[in-house]
Enzyme design. Structure first.
Site: not given
Ligand code: ASP
Length: 422
Positions: A97, A143, A174, A322
């Site tokens: 992000t 992700s 993430d 888990r």
């Molecule tokens: N989906 C983003 C990632 O992990 C979330 C973030 O960076 O806050 O790349």
């Protein structure tokens, strides 16, 4: 190093070396050995954060006079300042992000990370020529990260090992704690601080936490007090293999439930006892980390033996189960613990973690964990899910077989597990 070359400062256009891991192609572009000067000096927060962060807290003997204490403090500050002024920093930008922009399909990488960093460095009165920068290609939403991406990061850090004194990795939030845990195993002999960070908001937004997090990560990396792989986020520094993403929206988005943070920002920063990531036995000459078939399975009330058996057929290379609390599974459910015993019998390591964020797995503490303990399941102690998962992936990549798996899972490689919980 293979796959890397340096570009003239400012030239982003030439793709450089290409590395291939398991049929995936990752090109890494080393953008610059330094950042060119620009006139823009807009990021006042960066200046403030860095100026405040640069004074480590100083504990002085009580017997000194206040004049002596001030003189000592001034000397420490000067030493800290001059050390920081000459430190060479390498920044590896992986995506997330922090560098994203809006698109018709949601946030995607696309911000001018290099230009933004250059302004931030200049505003903090640091010498841009002491910074180098790699932008991984492709930049990813974390992700999408796999163990191949962990290896790409480790390769980039190693490639710049001798050119820099400290390292910052810009990463999506993430799966940042998976990557920081994985790199803590892969880089036990690295000998220089590596700090992961990212942000909840893209850098271009007025409400963004990007500046605070990146300046905090730089401060931690340059502090001279931290060694190992760390993660800085929301005013806290954590050991990279003790931390989890605990909020999808809060600026204090990460926590270390079993150990707490190593430091928090302030004037001065407050360093808690044991200011460095914990150490362990290390791993000499690790083989590259690669993707393995590891099944992560949650227990939930009502799960049947048939469902669990179906999830484990065909057999994965390892299982991370888990369970509840200290490692309990439903022992009254007909055949359920037999499924786990059968998997173990087939030579597949089964690691039992807990669904509790703050956990210490003690197999056999209850009757509900006893059968699987006797069948050879391995408790994960107080490791986070991320640290346990990355460790399983790391051990499989090193070729550790089922017979030795339990020994290595319980052994402290990089400070990921407390001796008292093994
Ligand atoms: N989906 C983003 C990632 O992990 C979330 C973030 O960076 O806050 O790349």
């Amino acid at each position: 190093p293979a796959g890397h070359a340096k570009l003239d400062a400012g030239d982003r256009s030439h793709a450089l070396g290409v590395r291939c891991f398991q049929n995936r192609t990752h090109a890494a572009r080393t953008i610059a050995t330094g950042f060119r000067k620009t006139a823009a000096t807009t990021d006042k927060t960066a200046i403030a954060a860095t100026a405040h962060g640069e004074y480590d807290d100083i504990r002085l003997p009580r017997t000194r006079t206040s004049m002596q204490r001030h003189a000592h403090r001034d000397t420490r500050r000067q030493i800290t300042r001059s050390r920081k002024a000459t430190m060479r920093i390498h920044i590896t930008y992986t995506g997330g992000t922090i560098g994203m922009v809006e698109s018709p399909n949601g946030l995607v990488p696309g911000a001018d990370m290099r230009g933004w960093l250059r302004r931030l460095i200049e505003d903090a009165h640091l010498d841009p020529s002491l910074f180098s920068f790699t932008e991984l290609d492709p930049l990813i939403d974390s992700s999408n990260a796999t163990p191949d991406n962990w290896q790409t990061m480790a390769d980039d850090l190693r490639a710049h090992r001798d050119d820099a004194d400290a390292f910052v990795v810009l990463h999506g939030t993430d799966t940042m704690s998976y990557s920081s845990a994985a790199l803590s195993y892969a880089l036990t002999g690295f000998g220089k601080p590596v700090i992961f960070t990212g942000s909840q908001h893209p850098l271009g937004k007025i409400e963004s936490d990007a500046t605070a997090n990146v300046t905090g990560a730089l401060n931690a990396a340059m502090s001279g007090r931290f060694h190992g792989v760390g993660l800085f986020f929301g005013h806290h520094l954590f050991a990279g293999n003790r931390v989890s993403k605990s909020s999808s929206w809060a600026f204090e988005g990460f926590s270390a439930p079993s150990t707490g943070p190593l430091a928090r920002t302030g004037t001065p920063w407050h360093w808690y006892a044991g200011d460095s990531a914990g150490s362990g036995c290390g791993w000499a000459s690790p083989l590259p980390c690669s993707r393995h078939d590891v099944a992560v399975i949650d227990m939930a009330p009502g799960i049947s033996a048939a469902r669990l058996a179906a999830m484990l057929d065909p057999r994965p290379e390892a299982v991370l189960l888990r369970a509840y609390g200290v490692g309990n599974v439903p022992s009254d459910e007909p055949g359920l613990t037999d499924v786990i015993a059968d998997v173990l019998h087939d030579g597949v390591p089964v690691v039992i973690a807990s669904q509790c964020q703050q956990a210490e797995v003690l197999l056999g503490h209850y009757e509900t964990g006893d059968a699987i303990a006797r069948a050879g399941a391995i408790g994960s102690g107080d490791m986070t899910l991320e640290a346990a998962y990355a460790k399983i992936m790391f051990l499989l990549s090193q070729g550790v077989d089922a017979a030795d798996f339990g020994t290595w899972m319980r052994r402290n490689i990089a400070g990921e597990i407390s001796p008292s919980s093994m």
